[in-house]
Design a protein around this motif. Structure first.
Motif, PDB file in Angstrom:
ATOM      1  N   GLY A  20      35.894  36.564  42.423  1.00  0.00           N
ATOM      2  CA  GLY A  20      36.514  35.249  42.276  1.00  0.00           C
ATOM      3  C   GLY A  20      38.002  35.357  42.005  1.00  0.00           C
ATOM      4  N   LEU A  21      38.391  36.290  41.147  1.00  0.00           N
ATOM      5  CA  LEU A  21      39.802  36.494  40.857  1.00  0.00           C
ATOM      6  C   LEU A  21      40.544  36.964  42.105  1.00  0.00           C
ATOM      7  CD1 LEU A  21      42.102  36.600  38.794  1.00  0.00           C
ATOM      8  CD2 LEU A  21      41.435  38.963  38.325  1.00  0.00           C
ATOM      9  N   GLY A  22      39.924  37.838  42.869  1.00  0.00           N
ATOM     10  CA  GLY A  22      40.538  38.304  44.117  1.00  0.00           C
ATOM     11  C   GLY A  22      40.748  37.162  45.093  1.00  0.00           C
ATOM     12  N   ALA A  23      39.785  36.261  45.175  1.00  0.00           N
ATOM     13  CA  ALA A  23      39.917  35.114  46.073  1.00  0.00           C
ATOM     14  C   ALA A  23      41.050  34.194  45.625  1.00  0.00           C
ATOM     15  CB  ALA A  23      38.600  34.343  46.126  1.00  0.00           C
ATOM     16  N   VAL A  24      41.158  33.978  44.327  1.00  0.00           N
ATOM     17  CA  VAL A  24      42.230  33.126  43.800  1.00  0.00           C
ATOM     18  C   VAL A  24      43.591  33.753  44.080  1.00  0.00           C
ATOM     19  CG1 VAL A  24      43.266  32.258  41.660  1.00  0.00           C
ATOM     20  CG2 VAL A  24      40.813  32.016  42.040  1.00  0.00           C
ATOM     21  N   GLY A  29      48.618  33.827  47.072  1.00  0.00           N
ATOM     22  CA  GLY A  29      49.551  34.605  47.886  1.00  0.00           C
ATOM     23  C   GLY A  29      49.825  33.964  49.230  1.00  0.00           C
ATOM     24  N   ILE A  30      48.784  33.476  49.871  1.00  0.00           N
ATOM     25  CA  ILE A  30      48.950  32.808  51.169  1.00  0.00           C
ATOM     26  C   ILE A  30      49.740  31.515  51.006  1.00  0.00           C
ATOM     27  CG2 ILE A  30      47.705  31.601  52.994  1.00  0.00           C
ATOM     28  CD1 ILE A  30      45.535  33.781  52.713  1.00  0.00           C
ATOM     29  N   ALA A  31      49.398  30.733  49.981  1.00  0.00           N
ATOM     30  CA  ALA A  31      50.091  29.462  49.751  1.00  0.00           C
ATOM     31  C   ALA A  31      51.565  29.694  49.431  1.00  0.00           C
ATOM     32  CB  ALA A  31      49.415  28.693  48.619  1.00  0.00           C
TER      33      ALA A  31
END
Length: 73
Positions: A20-24, A29-31
């Motif tokens: 979950g932390l990796g997804a956040v 990063g993308i945003a």
């Protein structure tokens, strides 16, 4: 509750939180890259200018409220 503290459950919760932390982090990063690539203000954000515009907006709203409210009486 005691079942949550067994080794197997702790590992499951750790993996879920790690993923979950990796997804956040990935989404942030993308945003961040997305918005930096489409930046409108070349020199960055200026709080002083923002504060000035906020004060002008509040004064304008108050003045308009008094004028419109007085016109309705």
């Amino acid at each position: 509750m005691p079942d949550l503290l067994t080794g197997e459950k702790v590992l499951d919760w750790w993996l879920i939180s790690y993923i979950g932390l990796g997804a956040v982090v990935l989404v942030i990063g993308i945003a961040t890259g997305f918005f930096k690539a489409r930046k409108v203000q070349p020199k960055g954000f200026k709080w002083k200018q923002f504060r000035f515009e906020a004060v002008v907006a509040v004064v304008s709203l108050a003045f308009s409220g008094v004028v419109i409210g007085g016109a309705q009486k």
